[in-house]
Design an enzyme around this catalytic site. Structure first.
Site, PDB file in Angstrom:
ATOM      1  N   GLU A 127       0.842  -1.204   0.000  1.00 14.98           N
ATOM      2  CA  GLU A 127       0.000   0.000   0.000  1.00 14.98           C
ATOM      3  C   GLU A 127       0.873   1.247   0.000  1.00 14.98           C
ATOM      4  O   GLU A 127       0.456   2.294  -0.496  1.00 14.98           O
ATOM      5  CB  GLU A 127      -0.945   0.000   1.194  1.00 14.98           C
ATOM      6  CG  GLU A 127      -2.007   1.079   1.057  1.00 14.98           C
ATOM      7  CD  GLU A 127      -3.023   1.082   2.169  1.00 14.98           C
ATOM      8  OE1 GLU A 127      -3.990   1.851   2.043  1.00 14.98           O
ATOM      9  OE2 GLU A 127      -2.862   0.342   3.150  1.00 14.98           O
ATOM     10  N   ALA A 138      -2.751   6.829   7.188  1.00 17.75           N
ATOM     11  CA  ALA A 138      -1.982   6.231   8.289  1.00 17.75           C
ATOM     12  C   ALA A 138      -0.672   5.626   7.791  1.00 17.75           C
ATOM     13  O   ALA A 138      -0.318   4.485   8.122  1.00 17.75           O
ATOM     14  CB  ALA A 138      -2.834   5.181   8.991  1.00 17.75           C
ATOM     15  N   HIS A 193      -4.524   6.724  -2.366  1.00 15.62           N
ATOM     16  CA  HIS A 193      -3.779   7.711  -1.567  1.00 15.62           C
ATOM     17  C   HIS A 193      -3.258   8.798  -2.505  1.00 15.62           C
ATOM     18  O   HIS A 193      -2.055   9.052  -2.597  1.00 15.62           O
ATOM     19  CB  HIS A 193      -2.646   7.038  -0.797  1.00 15.62           C
ATOM     20  CG  HIS A 193      -3.133   6.239   0.377  1.00 15.62           C
ATOM     21  ND1 HIS A 193      -3.341   6.796   1.622  1.00 15.62           N
ATOM     22  CD2 HIS A 193      -3.483   4.939   0.488  1.00 15.62           C
ATOM     23  CE1 HIS A 193      -3.781   5.867   2.455  1.00 15.62           C
ATOM     24  NE2 HIS A 193      -3.881   4.733   1.783  1.00 15.62           N
ATOM     25  N   HIS A 214      -9.434   1.446  -1.625  1.00 16.77           N
ATOM     26  CA  HIS A 214     -10.485   1.961  -0.722  1.00 16.77           C
ATOM     27  C   HIS A 214     -11.128   3.249  -1.260  1.00 16.77           C
ATOM     28  O   HIS A 214     -10.862   4.351  -0.808  1.00 16.77           O
ATOM     29  CB  HIS A 214     -10.030   2.098   0.724  1.00 16.77           C
ATOM     30  CG  HIS A 214      -8.705   2.728   0.996  1.00 16.77           C
ATOM     31  ND1 HIS A 214      -8.306   3.932   0.459  1.00 16.77           N
ATOM     32  CD2 HIS A 214      -7.697   2.338   1.805  1.00 16.77           C
ATOM     33  CE1 HIS A 214      -7.117   4.240   0.915  1.00 16.77           C
ATOM     34  NE2 HIS A 214      -6.721   3.292   1.729  1.00 16.77           N
ATOM     35  N   ASN A 217     -11.854   7.045   0.136  1.00 19.29           N
ATOM     36  CA  ASN A 217     -10.955   7.356   1.251  1.00 19.29           C
ATOM     37  C   ASN A 217      -9.559   7.670   0.743  1.00 19.29           C
ATOM     38  O   ASN A 217      -9.046   7.009  -0.162  1.00 19.29           O
ATOM     39  CB  ASN A 217     -10.904   6.185   2.239  1.00 19.29           C
ATOM     40  CG  ASN A 217     -12.267   5.856   2.827  1.00 19.29           C
ATOM     41  OD1 ASN A 217     -12.801   4.776   2.644  1.00 19.29           O
ATOM     42  ND2 ASN A 217     -12.858   6.817   3.514  1.00 19.29           N
ATOM     43  N   ASP A 246     -17.602  -0.661   6.741  1.00 24.42           N
ATOM     44  CA  ASP A 246     -17.652  -0.898   8.189  1.00 24.42           C
ATOM     45  C   ASP A 246     -18.551   0.086   8.916  1.00 24.42           C
ATOM     46  O   ASP A 246     -18.588   0.101  10.155  1.00 24.42           O
ATOM     47  CB  ASP A 246     -16.247  -0.842   8.780  1.00 24.42           C
ATOM     48  CG  ASP A 246     -15.558   0.505   8.563  1.00 24.42           C
ATOM     49  OD1 ASP A 246     -16.106   1.353   7.832  1.00 24.42           O
ATOM     50  OD2 ASP A 246     -14.471   0.713   9.129  1.00 24.42           O
ATOM     51  N   ASP A 271      -9.348  -3.751   5.044  1.00 21.67           N
ATOM     52  CA  ASP A 271      -8.331  -2.766   5.452  1.00 21.67           C
ATOM     53  C   ASP A 271      -8.100  -2.882   6.957  1.00 21.67           C
ATOM     54  O   ASP A 271      -7.823  -1.892   7.642  1.00 21.67           O
ATOM     55  CB  ASP A 271      -8.754  -1.344   5.073  1.00 21.67           C
ATOM     56  CG  ASP A 271      -7.607  -0.338   5.128  1.00 21.67           C
ATOM     57  OD1 ASP A 271      -6.436  -0.772   5.219  1.00 21.67           O
ATOM     58  OD2 ASP A 271      -7.865   0.884   5.111  1.00 21.67           O
ATOM     59  N   GLY A 307      -6.971   2.492   9.162  1.00 21.17           N
ATOM     60  CA  GLY A 307      -7.482   1.164   8.885  1.00 21.17           C
ATOM     61  C   GLY A 307      -8.798   0.932   9.611  1.00 21.17           C
ATOM     62  O   GLY A 307      -9.470   1.863  10.056  1.00 21.17           O
TER      63      GLY A 307
END
Length: 381
Positions: A127, A138, A193, A214, A217, A246, A271, A307
């Site tokens: 990642e 993160a 990202h 993801h 995000n 989630d 994740d 995560g």
């Protein structure tokens, strides 16, 4: 391994729900059928009234569980995988956060070794480190790099064929060339990202990227005058979008939009970091400190999500609570990730010739039993 007949359940995969039976023979599904026409000759028969039988879940993106992180060595990988196996994940991509290149090389060599001995480990996902500093989430800023050609070759060499996925911010210098190199080596290149706009994202897809890490995000959202990477992914039939479902990362209304906008192209991922299947408290994700409260993981002292604590059975339940069609939700956990990995003829369906990866769910869609590569790894209590 004995020939095992599973009968009396309702079968649920990407093709829908129906009554039926499944015959396992070694590490493969020998036959699938409906009604009372189950073949004779099974060594063992398991009756599953009131249960739902699905293909094993495939997680393209996870970092740990059970208090252990995938970056922390072989024992930690095994401990974390055991947690996710108990929740129905039968094939896992081992995701690594940004770290110094020498540390990533060490981790990739380890993953190559353990994957050679464990068919449930698909391989490695980097990642980091090729992420936009402004969208690092993160990941430690000091470990981020542009995708230099030499670094890409070092990482490919260290993985010895076990590198299956790399997330890249396509606006970084050299990113499009890196995507072409990775795709040419059979690695799934994923946009993520990133601060890329729609045009740069489309260029990345044309260069060979086939996934969005993801979705929503760590990237620009959809703006009516600046569509950004999510809209570009919706429009491109070659691209699968990861979704962390989630209840924290993506609102249920947005999840419904995603499933409608990219039917058959959503992959539900965890994740998950070390706190998945564990308690609230203090953890590490790579070199960064994380606080988990009420199951939500944040970098210490910030509002940055670090995560999740998700398992894939919980993602299924969240999807259904959000109004997602059950066949589409199961497809996003099974057939779609299998297709991303080029394993669509082996994994992700209840059909003859496919891997004997199965999950037995109770009436509340909680995991009772799991088979992976023909072995029962989670049994009924």
């Amino acid at each position: 391994m004995p020939r095992t007949l599973l009968q009396g359940a309702e079968l649920l995969d990407a093709s829908g729900r129906r009554p039926g039976w499944v015959l396992l023979d070694g590490d493969r599904i020998a036959a699938v059928g409906g009604g009372a026409d189950a073949p004779p000759g099974a060594d063992a028969t398991l009756d599953l009234p009131g249960r739902t039988l699905t293909p094993g879940f495939i997680d393209l993106h996870g970092h740990g569980g059970g208090g252990a992180g995938f970056d922390d060595g072989e024992q930690s990988i095994a401990a974390a995988l055991a947690v996710h196996r108990a929740h129905g994940t039968t094939r896992s991509v081992i995701s690594l956060v940004a770290n110094p290149v020498e540390s990533l090389v060490e981790s990739l060599r380890l993953i190559a070794r353990v994957a050679a001995d464990d068919p449930t480990i698909v391989g490695a996902h980097l990642e980091g480190p090729f992420l936009a500093p402004t969208r690092r989430g993160a990941h430690a800023a000091e470990h981020l790099l542009a995708p230099d050609e030499d670094v890409v070759e070092i990482l490919l060499s260290a993985a010895a064929g076990a590198l299956v996925q790399v997330t890249i911010a396509p606006e970084l210098p050299g990113a499009l060339d890196a995507i072409r190199r990775l795709a040419g080596a059979g690695v799934v290149a994923a946009v993520g990202h990133t601060d890329a706009d729609e045009d740069v994202t489309r260029a990345a897809f044309d260069a060979g990227a086939t996934m969005l890490t993801h979705a929503f995000n760590a990237m620009p959202g959809i703006h009516h005058r600046a569509p950004g990477p999510v809209a570009a992914a919706f429009d491109d039939e070659r691209v699968v979008l990861e979704l962390v479902l989630d209840g924290v990362h993506v609102h249920p209304s947005v999840a419904r939009v995603a499933f409608r906008s990219a039917p058959g192209r959503i992959a539900l991922v965890t994740d998950a970091m070390a706190a998945a299947g564990s308690a609230d408290g203090f953890y590490q994700l790579g070199t960064l400190n994380v606080t988990v409260k009420d199951g939500i993981a944040l970098l210490n002292g910030t509002s940055t999500i670090a995560g999740s604590t998700l398992t894939q059975d919980a993602a299924l339940r969240t999807a259904l609570a959000a109004g997602i069609d059950e066949a589409a939700a199961i497809e996003a956990l099974t057939a779609t990730p299998a297709r991303v990995l080029g394993r669509q003829s082996e994994w992700g369906m209840l059909a003859a010739g496919f891997a004997a990866d199965l999950v037995v769910l109770d009436a509340d869609l909680r995991v009772e039993q799991v088979w992976a590569a023909g072995r029962e790894i989670v049994g009924a209590a």
